[in-house]
Design a protein around this motif. Structure first.
Motif, mmCIF file in Angstrom:
data_model
loop_
_atom_site.group_PDB
_atom_site.id
_atom_site.type_symbol
_atom_site.label_atom_id
_atom_site.label_comp_id
_atom_site.label_asym_id
_atom_site.label_seq_id
_atom_site.Cartn_x
_atom_site.Cartn_y
_atom_site.Cartn_z
ATOM 1 N N ILE A 53 0.835 -1.208 0.000
ATOM 2 C CA ILE A 53 0.000 0.000 0.000
ATOM 3 C C ILE A 53 0.872 1.262 0.000
ATOM 4 N N TYR A 54 2.033 1.163 -0.628
ATOM 5 C CA TYR A 54 2.935 2.318 -0.643
ATOM 6 C C TYR A 54 2.250 3.557 -1.231
ATOM 7 N N ALA A 55 1.526 3.357 -2.343
ATOM 8 C CA ALA A 55 0.920 4.515 -3.027
ATOM 9 C C ALA A 55 -0.038 5.265 -2.108
ATOM 10 N N SER A 56 -0.817 4.520 -1.321
ATOM 11 C CA SER A 56 -1.792 5.175 -0.433
ATOM 12 C C SER A 56 -1.078 6.028 0.602
ATOM 13 N N ALA A 57 0.026 5.531 1.117
ATOM 14 C CA ALA A 57 0.782 6.303 2.098
ATOM 15 C C ALA A 57 1.434 7.509 1.416
ATOM 16 N N ARG A 80 -1.811 3.709 -9.405
ATOM 17 C CA ARG A 80 -2.696 2.594 -9.037
ATOM 18 C C ARG A 80 -2.377 1.354 -9.876
ATOM 19 N N ARG A 81 -2.151 1.558 -11.161
ATOM 20 C CA ARG A 81 -1.840 0.418 -12.036
ATOM 21 C C ARG A 81 -0.592 -0.319 -11.533
ATOM 22 N N LEU A 82 0.427 0.429 -11.196
ATOM 23 C CA LEU A 82 1.688 -0.194 -10.757
ATOM 24 C C LEU A 82 1.534 -0.812 -9.369
ATOM 25 N N GLN A 83 0.768 -0.138 -8.507
ATOM 26 C CA GLN A 83 0.581 -0.683 -7.158
ATOM 27 C C GLN A 83 -0.182 -2.003 -7.223
#
Ligand code: NAY
Length: 295
Positions: free
Chosen positions: A192-196, A232-235
């Protein structure tokens, strides 16, 4: 103050077939990691199976990594959090001598320590050195959250420059950031790196960066460029991988992945073990997918 922002590979350990630390296999892991577009390496953390290694082994590994990776990557962070303070201090002193750029330490967690004991531990480490020190919130590893008031006290220590935040409590991350705007925030759940990053991280430190470092750098870049669709696509790609790792066990699964892509990294150390042979097959099939070729 040296700039320490960015994405760091939580470096894994190279063991021989009997589980002994092995220089050649360690070098194979390092060489692959430093070819990623990451900022640097995070040495001797959970991903290194450090909870299963002796302090003497960790000292040896610290020296090997500094020797092999200096000049090939920008920054080296040494994880020094051992169950007893005296051992942690040995790791701090050597890291300083070897010119590591920063230190990080798990809070003591081998007993149910009081908040005051945890604070004293960080005070003692901070007193040992001028190096930047990164505190570590990781309830899945330590069995407890650090209360906000305790984190406030630790973050106020003069050379505590940041926190490695490995919890899905992004509200807490945000509040901490507001209270300590000058500190570095590294996020430690790769899935969940992107969300952080949306809440404003300065970087990430992760196990799966050992094989997919460039993917996480691209996620971080996408968030910084406000390209949420790409992030999002990469996550989601990273999540598909980590979903499979949960079936094999994260550390055994990442080592299996390395072997599948030709990095001779050796096995995990007992009692860690591959959870399912069937899941290992799924993982190998996943690694061969065309979507992953670029990474
Ligand atoms: C460490 O000290 O090496 C790390 O904490 C790296 C961060 C990892 N967290 C834990 C608890 O090991 O990369 C994550 C984690 O393996 C990944 O998100 C899968 O859950």
């Amino acid at each position: 103050k040296k700039e320490l922002n960015g994405m760091y590979v939580a470096l894994m350990s190279g063991f021989d077939d009997h589980g002994e630390l092995n220089a050649e296999r360690q070098n194979n892991i390092i060489d692959y990691a430093v070819r990623q577009r990451v900022r640097g390496l995070y040495v001797g953390g959970s991903s290194a199976e450090s909870g299963l290694m002796s302090t003497d082994e960790l000292l040896v590994q610290q020296a090997w990594v500094s020797e092999r990776a200096s000049g090939k990557t920008d920054k080296l962070i040494a994880h020094v959090g051992q169950p007893n303070l005296a051992d942690s201090i040995k790791l701090v002193r050597q890291a300083a001598r070897l010119e590591y750029d920063a230190l990080s330490a798990l809070p003591p967690h081998s007993y149910r320590f009081s908040d005051q004991e945890i604070l004293s531990y960080y005070q003692a480490l901070a007193k040992e050195t001028d190096l930047p020190l990164i505190v570590y919130e990781v309830p899945v590893r330590t069995g407890r959250d650090l209360p906000m008031e305790l984190l406030d006290e630790i973050m106020k220590l003069p050379n505590v420059t940041g926190i490695k935040f490995t919890s899905s409590d992004l509200f807490k991350l945000s509040i901490l950031k507001r209270r300590h705007p000058d500190k570095h925030f590294y996020f430690g759940f790769d899935e969940i790196y992107a969300s952080a990053a949306i809440m404003g991280t300065d970087g990430g430190i992760g196990t799966t960066y050992n094989v997919l470092g460039n993917l996480y750098v691209a996620i971080d870049d996408a968030i910084r460029n406000s390209d949420l669709v790409e992030a999002r696509r990469l996550q989601v790609l990273s999540q598909r991988y980590i979903e499979l790792l949960f079936e094999t066990g994260v550390l055994p699964g990442v080592k299996l992945t390395m072997q599948a892509i030709g990095i001779d990294c050796g096995p995990v150390r007992a009692p860690l073990k591959l959870l399912s042979k069937e899941a290992a097959q799924h993982l190998k099939a996943f690694v061969a997918l065309p979507e992953l070729a670029k990474w």
